[in-house]
Design a protein around this motif. Sequence first.
Motif, PDB file in Angstrom:
ATOM      1  N   PRO A 192       5.366  -9.841   4.673  1.00 29.07           N
ATOM      2  CA  PRO A 192       4.355  -9.051   5.408  1.00 29.07           C
ATOM      3  C   PRO A 192       4.938  -7.907   6.222  1.00 29.07           C
ATOM      4  CG  PRO A 192       3.806 -11.371   5.542  1.00 29.07           C
ATOM      5  CD  PRO A 192       5.160 -11.295   4.868  1.00 29.07           C
ATOM      6  N   VAL A 193       6.186  -8.038   6.675  1.00 29.46           N
ATOM      7  CA  VAL A 193       6.792  -6.997   7.499  1.00 29.46           C
ATOM      8  C   VAL A 193       6.971  -5.717   6.694  1.00 29.46           C
ATOM      9  CG1 VAL A 193       8.802  -6.320   8.850  1.00 29.46           C
ATOM     10  CG2 VAL A 193       7.950  -8.686   8.966  1.00 29.46           C
ATOM     11  N   TYR A 194       7.752  -5.803   5.605  1.00 27.09           N
ATOM     12  CA  TYR A 194       7.986  -4.574   4.843  1.00 27.09           C
ATOM     13  C   TYR A 194       6.818  -4.243   3.934  1.00 27.09           C
ATOM     14  CZ  TYR A 194       9.641  -7.745   1.088  1.00 27.09           C
ATOM     15  OH  TYR A 194       9.765  -8.725   0.137  1.00 27.09           O
ATOM     16  N   PHE A 195       5.978  -5.232   3.585  1.00 28.50           N
ATOM     17  CA  PHE A 195       4.791  -4.957   2.792  1.00 28.50           C
ATOM     18  C   PHE A 195       3.845  -4.057   3.581  1.00 28.50           C
ATOM     19  CE2 PHE A 195       0.828  -5.528   0.605  1.00 28.50           C
ATOM     20  CZ  PHE A 195       1.180  -5.791  -0.706  1.00 28.50           C
ATOM     21  N   TRP A 196       3.688  -4.334   4.865  1.00 30.89           N
ATOM     22  CA  TRP A 196       2.816  -3.515   5.705  1.00 30.89           C
ATOM     23  C   TRP A 196       3.352  -2.091   5.816  1.00 30.89           C
ATOM     24  CZ3 TRP A 196       3.702  -0.837  10.254  1.00 30.89           C
ATOM     25  CH2 TRP A 196       2.548  -0.329  10.873  1.00 30.89           C
ATOM     26  N   ILE A 197       4.683  -1.966   5.941  1.00 35.28           N
ATOM     27  CA  ILE A 197       5.294  -0.634   6.056  1.00 35.28           C
ATOM     28  C   ILE A 197       5.026   0.189   4.797  1.00 35.28           C
ATOM     29  CG2 ILE A 197       7.478   0.615   6.236  1.00 35.28           C
ATOM     30  CD1 ILE A 197       8.545  -1.740   7.907  1.00 35.28           C
ATOM     31  N   LEU A 198       5.289  -0.423   3.616  1.00 37.44           N
ATOM     32  CA  LEU A 198       5.112   0.312   2.374  1.00 37.44           C
ATOM     33  C   LEU A 198       3.638   0.592   2.092  1.00 37.44           C
ATOM     34  CD1 LEU A 198       7.799  -1.469   0.186  1.00 37.44           C
ATOM     35  CD2 LEU A 198       7.840   0.869   1.044  1.00 37.44           C
ATOM     36  N   GLN A 199       2.781  -0.341   2.457  1.00 36.93           N
ATOM     37  CA  GLN A 199       1.354  -0.105   2.270  1.00 36.93           C
ATOM     38  C   GLN A 199       0.897   1.072   3.127  1.00 36.93           C
ATOM     39  OE1 GLN A 199      -1.483  -2.659   4.125  1.00 36.93           O
ATOM     40  NE2 GLN A 199      -2.808  -2.750   2.328  1.00 36.93           N
ATOM     41  N   TYR A 214      -5.089 -10.643  -5.368  1.00 39.16           N
ATOM     42  CA  TYR A 214      -4.863 -11.958  -4.756  1.00 39.16           C
ATOM     43  C   TYR A 214      -3.451 -12.103  -4.189  1.00 39.16           C
ATOM     44  CZ  TYR A 214      -4.107 -17.004  -4.445  1.00 39.16           C
ATOM     45  OH  TYR A 214      -3.773 -18.256  -4.010  1.00 39.16           O
ATOM     46  N   GLU A 215      -2.439 -11.827  -5.018  1.00 36.44           N
ATOM     47  CA  GLU A 215      -1.065 -12.061  -4.559  1.00 36.44           C
ATOM     48  C   GLU A 215      -0.664 -11.122  -3.432  1.00 36.44           C
ATOM     49  OE1 GLU A 215      -0.794  -9.354  -8.202  1.00 36.44           O
ATOM     50  OE2 GLU A 215      -1.918 -11.123  -7.581  1.00 36.44           O
ATOM     51  N   ASN A 216      -1.203  -9.907  -3.439  1.00 30.86           N
ATOM     52  CA  ASN A 216      -0.874  -8.972  -2.370  1.00 30.86           C
ATOM     53  C   ASN A 216      -1.546  -9.353  -1.051  1.00 30.86           C
ATOM     54  OD1 ASN A 216       0.808  -7.461  -3.947  1.00 30.86           O
ATOM     55  ND2 ASN A 216      -0.729  -5.943  -4.495  1.00 30.86           N
ATOM     56  N   THR A 217      -2.693  -9.987  -1.134  1.00 33.39           N
ATOM     57  CA  THR A 217      -3.337 -10.506   0.081  1.00 33.39           C
ATOM     58  C   THR A 217      -2.465 -11.575   0.726  1.00 33.39           C
ATOM     59  OG1 THR A 217      -5.532 -10.087  -0.832  1.00 33.39           O
ATOM     60  CG2 THR A 217      -5.389 -11.625   1.024  1.00 33.39           C
ATOM     61  N   LEU A 218      -1.895 -12.445  -0.095  1.00 33.47           N
ATOM     62  CA  LEU A 218      -0.984 -13.472   0.417  1.00 33.47           C
ATOM     63  C   LEU A 218       0.251 -12.838   1.046  1.00 33.47           C
ATOM     64  CD1 LEU A 218      -1.028 -16.141  -2.463  1.00 33.47           C
ATOM     65  CD2 LEU A 218      -2.242 -16.224  -0.283  1.00 33.47           C
ATOM     66  N   ARG A 219       0.756 -11.802   0.417  1.00 28.71           N
ATOM     67  CA  ARG A 219       1.990 -11.169   0.897  1.00 28.71           C
ATOM     68  C   ARG A 219       1.768 -10.361   2.168  1.00 28.71           C
ATOM     69  NH1 ARG A 219       5.392  -8.538  -3.909  1.00 28.71           N
ATOM     70  NH2 ARG A 219       3.496  -7.391  -4.420  1.00 28.71           N
ATOM     71  N   LEU A 220       0.558  -9.911   2.378  1.00 27.37           N
ATOM     72  CA  LEU A 220       0.294  -9.066   3.537  1.00 27.37           C
ATOM     73  C   LEU A 220      -0.047  -9.863   4.790  1.00 27.37           C
ATOM     74  CD1 LEU A 220      -0.085  -6.281   4.781  1.00 27.37           C
ATOM     75  CD2 LEU A 220      -2.423  -6.260   3.885  1.00 27.37           C
ATOM     76  N   TYR A 221      -0.786 -10.986   4.629  1.00 27.92           N
ATOM     77  CA  TYR A 221      -1.336 -11.667   5.792  1.00 27.92           C
ATOM     78  C   TYR A 221      -0.743 -13.047   6.098  1.00 27.92           C
ATOM     79  CZ  TYR A 221      -4.940  -8.073   5.477  1.00 27.92           C
ATOM     80  OH  TYR A 221      -5.603  -6.875   5.428  1.00 27.92           O
ATOM     81  N   PHE A 222      -0.050 -13.654   5.143  1.00 29.27           N
ATOM     82  CA  PHE A 222       0.384 -15.040   5.334  1.00 29.27           C
ATOM     83  C   PHE A 222       1.892 -15.175   5.100  1.00 29.27           C
ATOM     84  CE2 PHE A 222      -3.966 -14.976   3.703  1.00 29.27           C
ATOM     85  CZ  PHE A 222      -4.636 -15.596   4.754  1.00 29.27           C
ATOM     86  N   PRO A 223       2.705 -15.202   6.172  1.00 29.92           N
ATOM     87  CA  PRO A 223       4.169 -15.241   6.031  1.00 29.92           C
ATOM     88  C   PRO A 223       4.686 -16.370   5.144  1.00 29.92           C
ATOM     89  CG  PRO A 223       3.562 -14.790   8.290  1.00 29.92           C
ATOM     90  CD  PRO A 223       2.290 -15.111   7.576  1.00 29.92           C
ATOM     91  N   ILE A 224       4.165 -17.581   5.281  1.00 28.93           N
ATOM     92  CA  ILE A 224       4.659 -18.695   4.477  1.00 28.93           C
ATOM     93  C   ILE A 224       4.170 -18.580   3.037  1.00 28.93           C
ATOM     94  CG2 ILE A 224       4.748 -21.195   4.213  1.00 28.93           C
ATOM     95  CD1 ILE A 224       6.276 -20.088   6.609  1.00 28.93           C
ATOM     96  N   LEU A 225       2.872 -18.335   2.884  1.00 28.29           N
ATOM     97  CA  LEU A 225       2.298 -18.214   1.546  1.00 28.29           C
ATOM     98  C   LEU A 225       2.761 -16.951   0.828  1.00 28.29           C
ATOM     99  CD1 LEU A 225      -1.376 -19.442   2.090  1.00 28.29           C
ATOM    100  CD2 LEU A 225       0.547 -20.668   1.059  1.00 28.29           C
ATOM    101  N   SER A 226       3.415 -16.054   1.555  1.00 24.96           N
ATOM    102  CA  SER A 226       3.931 -14.845   0.908  1.00 24.96           C
ATOM    103  C   SER A 226       4.958 -15.198  -0.160  1.00 24.96           C
ATOM    104  CB  SER A 226       4.555 -13.904   1.944  1.00 24.96           C
ATOM    105  OG  SER A 226       5.720 -14.481   2.520  1.00 24.96           O
TER     106      SER A 226
END
Length: 319
Positions: A192-199, A214-226
């Motif tokens: 989520p840290v660098y995903f938010w930056i690149l987004q 779906y997978e990008n939602t997990l990567r953006l909002y949920f650190p463990i489920l990322s």
Amino acid sequence: MKINYSKYITVIIFVFIFSTNMIIYFIINGDFSNTTYFESLLAWGDQLIFYNESLRGTEFRFTSGVNFYSVSMYSVFSEFIVWSILINSIIFALAVDYMLMEKKRYSILYFVLLFPIIFYFSIGFTKEALLILGITILNRHILMNDLKLALFSFVLILIARPFFAIAILPLLISTFRNNIKIMLFLAVTLTPVYFWILQSIFVNSFYADRYLNYENTLRLYFPILSIVGNVIAVAKVYLDIFFAEIIGNVQNSILLSAWFVSFIGIIMNFSRMFSSRSFMFLFIILVISVGPIAHFRYIVPILFVWGYIILPNKYVSSE
């Protein structure tokens, strides 16, 4: 007098690649005009876009889909496709020569099996040839820790595709490479840290809507489920070729052949997948999967080099 052919290996490789490319291309298309190329089955759709942009003089922007290298080259060599074949053949000859510096078994067979990729990416000013050379030189830097190689690799990749330069930048630093397993784990869990930056960088991109799956939602909002999101995203990039809408075209048939070569190589040399360099290449693929555009064609340059380094060594290695 005995001739030392090793001194001329780059020239020999270039002559073979260039002559073979020219013969195959002429047999398929009959002439070397750009017009014929853009109308042929060998032409990837984005090449015509880049060619038209070169005629319009479109300003390059980091977050746009316009490729600076392709547009610039077409603006200089706008008439005949032979120029791209010549330049790309030189690039591939240098890449293969750099790769052969690392002695591997089955190296000739490897390049023969992947020659369709060399041929395809030698036609038109594609970014893939330059990316392959840049990643090859990056691999030499990893082995030799040579700052000049690191800078050269970074510049080549930056010219070919700026987003790839972001992915390889950490690998230029020895501390990161020496702790690659830890850093890869952190990258997977803290997406989520660098995903938010690149987004944020690509928020106004034409492809920004691709972040909403779906997978990008997990990567953006949920650190463990990322972690799960990352596994899905990377798998989708690698398996993208099977779900492409234009399966059966020449382009996808060639890319599919590359997929099979890389898959067989991974299976046959699976133990080498757990070397430190393999984790570095996995890191590059992970970062690329975060971009607004991520598909199999983007990881072909990585697999081209990665597949070679996991081949068995000719000599005993301490790696």
